[in-house]
Design a protein around this motif. Sequence first.
Motif, PDB file in Angstrom:
ATOM      1  N   ARG A 129     -11.199  15.040   7.896  1.00 33.82           N
ATOM      2  CA  ARG A 129     -10.895  16.545   7.292  1.00 33.82           C
ATOM      3  C   ARG A 129     -10.271  16.261   5.816  1.00 33.82           C
ATOM      4  O   ARG A 129      -9.753  15.210   5.724  1.00 33.82           O
ATOM      5  CB  ARG A 129     -10.147  17.236   8.029  1.00 33.82           C
ATOM      6  N   TRP A 130     -10.515  17.382   5.092  1.00 35.96           N
ATOM      7  CA  TRP A 130      -9.973  17.463   3.778  1.00 35.96           C
ATOM      8  C   TRP A 130      -8.335  16.850   3.995  1.00 35.96           C
ATOM      9  O   TRP A 130      -7.938  17.496   5.054  1.00 35.96           O
ATOM     10  CB  TRP A 130     -10.258  18.774   3.374  1.00 35.96           C
ATOM     11  N   GLY A 131      -7.878  16.103   3.375  1.00 37.41           N
ATOM     12  CA  GLY A 131      -6.331  15.819   3.401  1.00 37.41           C
ATOM     13  C   GLY A 131      -6.073  14.644   4.401  1.00 37.41           C
ATOM     14  O   GLY A 131      -4.750  14.049   4.316  1.00 37.41           O
ATOM     15  N   ASP A 132      -7.140  14.337   5.319  1.00 38.27           N
ATOM     16  CA  ASP A 132      -6.846  13.241   6.177  1.00 38.27           C
ATOM     17  C   ASP A 132      -6.377  11.917   5.222  1.00 38.27           C
ATOM     18  O   ASP A 132      -7.072  11.484   4.243  1.00 38.27           O
ATOM     19  CB  ASP A 132      -7.808  12.883   7.023  1.00 38.27           C
ATOM     20  N   PRO A 133      -5.416  11.179   5.908  1.00 37.43           N
ATOM     21  CA  PRO A 133      -5.001   9.937   5.206  1.00 37.43           C
ATOM     22  C   PRO A 133      -6.100   8.897   5.011  1.00 37.43           C
ATOM     23  O   PRO A 133      -7.041   8.789   6.279  1.00 37.43           O
ATOM     24  CB  PRO A 133      -3.983   9.200   5.915  1.00 37.43           C
ATOM     25  N   ILE A 134      -6.647   8.109   4.114  1.00 35.65           N
ATOM     26  CA  ILE A 134      -7.542   7.263   3.844  1.00 35.65           C
ATOM     27  C   ILE A 134      -6.873   5.764   3.160  1.00 35.65           C
ATOM     28  O   ILE A 134      -6.931   4.789   4.043  1.00 35.65           O
ATOM     29  CB  ILE A 134      -8.594   7.363   2.751  1.00 35.65           C
ATOM     30  N   VAL A 135      -6.265   5.897   2.297  1.00 34.11           N
ATOM     31  CA  VAL A 135      -5.665   4.651   1.614  1.00 34.11           C
ATOM     32  C   VAL A 135      -4.308   4.481   1.931  1.00 34.11           C
ATOM     33  O   VAL A 135      -3.503   5.200   2.493  1.00 34.11           O
ATOM     34  CB  VAL A 135      -5.660   4.980  -0.086  1.00 34.11           C
ATOM     35  N   GLU A 136      -3.899   3.322   2.335  1.00 33.30           N
ATOM     36  CA  GLU A 136      -2.514   2.788   2.655  1.00 33.30           C
ATOM     37  C   GLU A 136      -1.389   3.552   1.892  1.00 33.30           C
ATOM     38  O   GLU A 136      -1.506   3.640   0.524  1.00 33.30           O
ATOM     39  CB  GLU A 136      -2.642   1.264   2.336  1.00 33.30           C
ATOM     40  N   GLY A 137      -0.615   4.142   2.855  1.00 32.33           N
ATOM     41  CA  GLY A 137       0.557   4.721   2.170  1.00 32.33           C
ATOM     42  C   GLY A 137       0.464   6.187   2.061  1.00 32.33           C
ATOM     43  O   GLY A 137       1.235   6.948   1.499  1.00 32.33           O
ATOM     44  N   GLN A 146       1.546  20.399  -1.052  1.00 32.75           N
ATOM     45  CA  GLN A 146       0.498  19.331  -1.461  1.00 32.75           C
ATOM     46  C   GLN A 146       0.839  18.777  -2.701  1.00 32.75           C
ATOM     47  O   GLN A 146       1.601  19.361  -3.402  1.00 32.75           O
ATOM     48  CB  GLN A 146      -0.962  19.985  -1.698  1.00 32.75           C
ATOM     49  N   SER A 147       0.333  17.565  -3.043  1.00 29.33           N
ATOM     50  CA  SER A 147       0.747  16.837  -4.300  1.00 29.33           C
ATOM     51  C   SER A 147      -0.590  16.054  -4.726  1.00 29.33           C
ATOM     52  O   SER A 147      -1.344  15.745  -3.948  1.00 29.33           O
ATOM     53  CB  SER A 147       1.965  15.859  -4.163  1.00 29.33           C
ATOM     54  N   GLU A 200       0.453  21.026 -11.683  1.00 29.24           N
ATOM     55  CA  GLU A 200       0.150  20.024 -10.310  1.00 29.24           C
ATOM     56  C   GLU A 200      -0.982  20.611  -9.736  1.00 29.24           C
ATOM     57  O   GLU A 200      -1.667  19.610  -9.155  1.00 29.24           O
ATOM     58  CB  GLU A 200       1.718  20.288  -9.526  1.00 29.24           C
ATOM     59  N   GLN A 201      -1.156  21.863  -9.524  1.00 30.23           N
ATOM     60  CA  GLN A 201      -2.582  22.216  -8.957  1.00 30.23           C
ATOM     61  C   GLN A 201      -3.757  21.532  -9.447  1.00 30.23           C
ATOM     62  O   GLN A 201      -4.800  21.384  -8.867  1.00 30.23           O
ATOM     63  CB  GLN A 201      -2.588  23.915  -8.952  1.00 30.23           C
ATOM     64  N   ALA A 202      -3.756  21.708 -11.062  1.00 24.44           N
ATOM     65  CA  ALA A 202      -4.726  21.014 -11.413  1.00 24.44           C
ATOM     66  C   ALA A 202      -4.968  19.542 -11.295  1.00 24.44           C
ATOM     67  O   ALA A 202      -6.064  19.105 -11.061  1.00 24.44           O
ATOM     68  CB  ALA A 202      -4.673  21.159 -13.291  1.00 24.44           C
ATOM     69  N   LYS A 203      -3.873  18.802 -11.235  1.00 27.25           N
ATOM     70  CA  LYS A 203      -4.012  17.410 -10.973  1.00 27.25           C
ATOM     71  C   LYS A 203      -4.418  17.273  -9.429  1.00 27.25           C
ATOM     72  O   LYS A 203      -5.029  16.088  -9.280  1.00 27.25           O
ATOM     73  CB  LYS A 203      -2.638  16.702 -11.215  1.00 27.25           C
TER      74      LYS A 203
END
Length: 689
Positions: A129-137, A146-147, A200-203
């Motif tokens: 799903r959107w937001g699920d962790p992928i990359v280490e850390g 959100q960030s 931050e929303q743009a980024k």
Amino acid sequence: MSSRQDSGRVIPLPLASHHSASRSSITCKYRCGNACQHEAPNTSGNAYFGDIVESVLSRRGALKATGALALTVGGASLLTGTAAAAPKPGPADGPVRGAVPGTDFAPVAPNTQDAVVIPEGYRQGVVIRWGDPIVEGAPEFDFANQSAAAQEKQFGYNNDFAELIALDRTGSRSLLVCNHEYTTEEHMFLGYDENNPTEEQAKIAWAAHGLSVVLVERQDDGSLKPAPSRYNRRITLTTPFEVRGPAAGSDLLKTSADPTGTKVLGTQNNCSGSLTPWGTILSGEENFNQYFAHADSVTDPVAQERLARYGIEGAESTRKWERFDERWDIAREPNEVNRFGWIVEIDPHDPTSTPVKHTALGRFKHESASIQVADDGRVVAYTGDDERFDYIYKFVSNGKVKQGTSALARRHNMSLLDDGTLYVAKFTGNSPESEIDGTGTLPSDGHFDGTGEWIKLASGTESFVPGFTAEEVYVFTRLAADKAGATKMDRPEDIQPNPVNGKVYCALTNNSNRGSEGNAAPDEANPRVGNKHGHVLELDDDTTGTRFGWNLLLVCGDPNDAGTYFGGFDKARVSPISCPDNVAFDRHGNLWISTDGNALDSNDGLFAVPVDGPERGFVKQFLTVPKGAETCGPVVRDKVVTVAVQHPGEIDGHNAGNPASHWPDGGTSQPRPSVVAIWREDGGEIGRG
Ligand code: FEO
Ligand code: CA
Ligand code: CA
């Protein structure tokens, strides 16, 4: 439920249409910059202009609006069951068993459930799903906090294209590669103020665009789950890309941040794509125009024409990113916009590799590109420009493919798309023009069909378009193709070769403006006025040559509408289908079609259809996606089907404070774009009884 009696059986009616537009306005705003609310940017004087409409209309008498239905039903939902209960078969009234291998399943009926609805005997599970962790850390997804730093390591937003690349013979470990086409800030952020987005929303949005690569492992129950791996990677709007091919280093691509014109940060609005025979991924940069601000400050008429032909206009952009990075401001960086609108290629096997933008395939709103290898080893890339009245292209390489997917082969083969010839398609019908009356009624020879020609645009540094340098052909391809006399099509989306019969299939989604005043009239390849439901084109191409044959396999819509066509198959037995978008094939060569913007008041879906034999044209619906969602990126393997469920709940009048969908997590949760896997309960093959 509405129904009709037919031979003593009660058959659910296909759903009626009373929408003038089949997609919610919020989707139009964020996905394509409200393209449909503007005049189509192709104002060139190619064949079949508005005056021809006049003559067709007067010749044929009163022209009925396309999409007028023989039977109309109120807007009622046909299904009230839950997602857990597989629905009864739809309007297919024939034997659903004993069908062509790969399509032998009980079709799903049209519906408006907030669920993925699948055939009886199948199971489903969310892969990611959107937001699920992928990359280490990567942290776990936290909607309220959100960030950009988190999003850069998590699965991006609005997955479109998806592909599974098997890492072993059994497919127990695969790389899932997905595009993240666009962001819908009103749904991503509670209380989003579109006039005052935060930096931050743009980024976060920059990080939510691009692509994801993630290892997925098949579980004992048949489901697919993401797993940590060295392959896992996010590509975003800040990832460096190498520009290659004949326009690399052109003055037209130079900016103050990149005076070489060869290094671009990021990729955006990546729509569909494909897996190459050498194991890399091609992805199309589509509606890139909407991200650029202040085109209205441009006064040079040549520059104005170039911007307008790509639909780049106005003052502030929808997302107002120009406030945070001047590259989105055409008044400050006039060439940055020329660095988007390309086919990109990434090597998912090498997470340290630099992705590539291939200028030799031209710059337009690429839906995708897909590869056919010719008998002599050269490769052909087919690619469509998804806009009303835009064109179909192909590229033929000079170099020959090296077999295999080794690192050496991949490196060689990734250079094939940098050196070759770019063509655009011109279609000619074989029936009298007077028989193409705009209603979808077949001409007297029984087919919408004919021949076509690939018109050469450029090869390396040589231009074949008078008044255009080769660089200009590549960077302003739409204008060059106008001049070459290409055929205006009804939004060419996915175009893919069938690995079994070698023919090439293209989805033409719709074109509400076909035949309207000042726009191109119907022709045999785009035969309906106000084409609301789209059609599917079958090309018999001379691969590396310049000639092709063509016919329309499907003229989509309600099968009760006389202006629809299902490959000659009995229309009483097929599923209604509207707005074909992505195409895929199973190993039997059956065509699978996903839809975007179903204009028959049902949710979008995935359909399977044989293309050869007695069941050619027997369209059956395999699944539907939740409310407000689009079905994208279908992958059909022997034991699993995956689809990308894009923009669930994206319905007008709704936002993060008032979600229209709670899929996939249920309860009161926010909707999350996700990839879903479907497999058989008994572990058997997809569509084999
Ligand atoms: Fe992104 Fe043409 O659909
Ligand atoms: Ca014909
Ligand atoms: Ca699409």
